[in-house]
Design an enzyme around this catalytic site. Structure first.
Site, PDB file in Angstrom:
ATOM      1  N   ASN A  99       0.992  -1.261   0.133  1.00 31.17           N
ATOM      2  CA  ASN A  99      -0.065  -0.063   0.007  1.00 31.17           C
ATOM      3  C   ASN A  99       0.817   1.251   0.010  1.00 31.17           C
ATOM      4  OD1 ASN A  99      -1.398   2.201   1.082  1.00 31.17           O
ATOM      5  ND2 ASN A  99      -3.206   0.959   1.657  1.00 31.17           N
ATOM      6  N   HIS A 144       0.870   6.273   1.731  1.00 30.40           N
ATOM      7  CA  HIS A 144       1.543   7.231   2.398  1.00 30.40           C
ATOM      8  C   HIS A 144       2.902   7.862   1.736  1.00 30.40           C
ATOM      9  CE1 HIS A 144      -1.038   6.940   5.334  1.00 30.40           C
ATOM     10  NE2 HIS A 144      -0.716   5.707   5.904  1.00 30.40           N
ATOM     11  N   HIS A 164      -5.619   3.451  -1.696  1.00 28.05           N
ATOM     12  CA  HIS A 164      -6.857   3.785  -1.316  1.00 28.05           C
ATOM     13  C   HIS A 164      -7.316   5.375  -1.648  1.00 28.05           C
ATOM     14  CE1 HIS A 164      -9.504   4.450   2.760  1.00 28.05           C
ATOM     15  NE2 HIS A 164     -10.119   4.551   1.562  1.00 28.05           N
ATOM     16  N   ARG A 194      -9.445   7.836  -1.148  1.00 27.00           N
ATOM     17  CA  ARG A 194     -10.538   8.362  -0.004  1.00 27.00           C
ATOM     18  C   ARG A 194     -11.204   9.607  -0.715  1.00 27.00           C
ATOM     19  NH1 ARG A 194      -9.030   6.802   5.573  1.00 27.00           N
ATOM     20  NH2 ARG A 194     -10.515   8.252   6.060  1.00 27.00           N
ATOM     21  N   ARG A 240      -7.184  12.926   0.696  1.00 23.05           N
ATOM     22  CA  ARG A 240      -5.871  13.392   1.525  1.00 23.05           C
ATOM     23  C   ARG A 240      -4.697  12.807   1.164  1.00 23.05           C
ATOM     24  NH1 ARG A 240      -7.217  10.367   7.200  1.00 23.05           N
ATOM     25  NH2 ARG A 240      -9.085  11.268   6.918  1.00 23.05           N
ATOM     26  N   GLU A 273      -8.851   0.311  -2.615  1.00 23.93           N
ATOM     27  CA  GLU A 273      -9.524   0.370  -1.624  1.00 23.93           C
ATOM     28  C   GLU A 273     -10.446   1.476  -1.649  1.00 23.93           C
ATOM     29  OE1 GLU A 273      -7.222   0.837   1.903  1.00 23.93           O
ATOM     30  OE2 GLU A 273      -6.116  -1.071   1.535  1.00 23.93           O
ATOM     31  N   THR A 323      -8.172   3.761   8.316  1.00 26.71           N
ATOM     32  CA  THR A 323      -9.435   2.975   8.404  1.00 26.71           C
ATOM     33  C   THR A 323      -9.484   2.227   9.845  1.00 26.71           C
ATOM     34  OG1 THR A 323      -8.604   2.424   6.343  1.00 26.71           O
ATOM     35  CG2 THR A 323     -10.705   1.198   7.211  1.00 26.71           C
ATOM     36  N   GLU A 358     -10.930  -9.684   3.320  1.00 25.72           N
ATOM     37  CA  GLU A 358      -9.609  -9.206   3.957  1.00 25.72           C
ATOM     38  C   GLU A 358      -9.860  -9.138   5.347  1.00 25.72           C
ATOM     39  OE1 GLU A 358      -7.347  -6.110   2.160  1.00 25.72           O
ATOM     40  OE2 GLU A 358      -6.601  -5.442   4.166  1.00 25.72           O
ATOM     41  N   HIS A 409      -3.473  -4.611   7.905  1.00 21.92           N
ATOM     42  CA  HIS A 409      -3.722  -3.431   8.809  1.00 21.92           C
ATOM     43  C   HIS A 409      -2.839  -3.397  10.042  1.00 21.92           C
ATOM     44  CE1 HIS A 409      -5.268   0.460  10.609  1.00 21.92           C
ATOM     45  NE2 HIS A 409      -6.110   0.731   9.323  1.00 21.92           N
TER      46      HIS A 409
END
Ligand code: PXP
Length: 236
Positions: free
Chosen positions: A7, A10, A43, A45, A49, A70, A101, A151, A189
């Site tokens: 992922n 970030h 993801h 969103r 963000r 996601e 999340t 998941e 996660h």
């Protein structure tokens, strides 16, 4: 052997801190692939963000491994997914104030809405995975929605200071239930270099999605090396 979905949200978080063009998550995805990533996860969103619509569009064209998107169960977001057609959509809950999340998607509560969403994504040729807490009722309902995969949320295990053995047991039992329900088993996660191996060793684990820990390590050793190090902790 579990596969690794990296992922890269970030990387985009750092870029958005300055609203500039670097670091580019597209570069991060390429480097992650060089390090052995089996999938790239992002993801998109609702508040944008970190990952932007442009990132999704470019990554769809450039990612050579599986692209896992996601997404919240929101008609506007689902329309974007259907248009861009990632290989997989993982439906997640989304709250505006959350840092990340927080819990799994409550598929028991949103069963009716999910039925329509899942069928729309399937019609667009997209594999659907539901991000859920490791609870029998959630797994049973996910199976009734005819999705191929779930998941399992590993946050409680990752956050358990002392009782991680108990949380691992909860996940292992849920994993058995996932298999009995005929579903593909994914998890993620809060997984890190320190806690990933017992999760990867759960029988029949198909895909692990890991973000923060890999990006944090990449700051020091580079993305390809950070991915290689994580892959080494996942038994072959
Ligand atoms: N899986 C899902 C469904 C997520 O929402 C996230 C966070 O975006 C992750 C995995 C990755 O979590 P982490 O960044 O803690 O590795």
């Amino acid at each position: 052997m579990a596969t690794l979905g990296v992922n890269i949200d970030h990387v985009a978080t750092i870029r958005e801190a300055r609203k500039t063009i670097e670091p580019d998550p597209v570069w991060a995805a390429a480097a992650a692939e060089l390090g052995g990533a089996d999938a790239i996860t992002i993801h998109l969103r609702e508040d944008r963000r970190h990952i932007q619509d442009r990132d999704l569009e470019v990554l769809r064209k450039t990612v050579q491994v599986k692209l896992n998107l996601e997404l919240a169960m929101n008609p506007l977001m689902v329309d974007i997914a259907c248009r861009v057609a990632p290989d997989q959509v993982t439906l997640v809950p989304e709250n505006r104030e959350e840092v990340t999340t927080e819990g799994g998607l409550d598929v028991v509560r949103y069963k009716k809405e999910l039925r329509a969403t899942v069928s729309k994504l399937h019609d667009a040729g997209i594999t659907v995975s539901l991000f859920i807490d490791p609870e029998p009722a959630q797994i049973e309902t996910a199976a009734s929605l005819l999705v191929p995969a779930v998941e399992l949320h590993t946050g409680a295990y990752a956050n358990a200071a002392k009782d991680s053995h108990h949380e691992l047991q909860v996940l292992a039992e849920a994993a058995t239930f996932v298999h009995q329900a005929g579903l593909i088993l994914n998890a993620g996660h809060g997984l890190t270099y320190r806690n990933v191996t017992p999760i990867a060793e759960i029988q029949g684990m198909e895909e692990l999605n890991i973000g923060h820990s890999i990006v944090a390590r990449a700051v020091f050793v580079g993305m390809a090396e950070a991915v290689r190090e994580m892959k080494d902790l996942i038994p072959r």
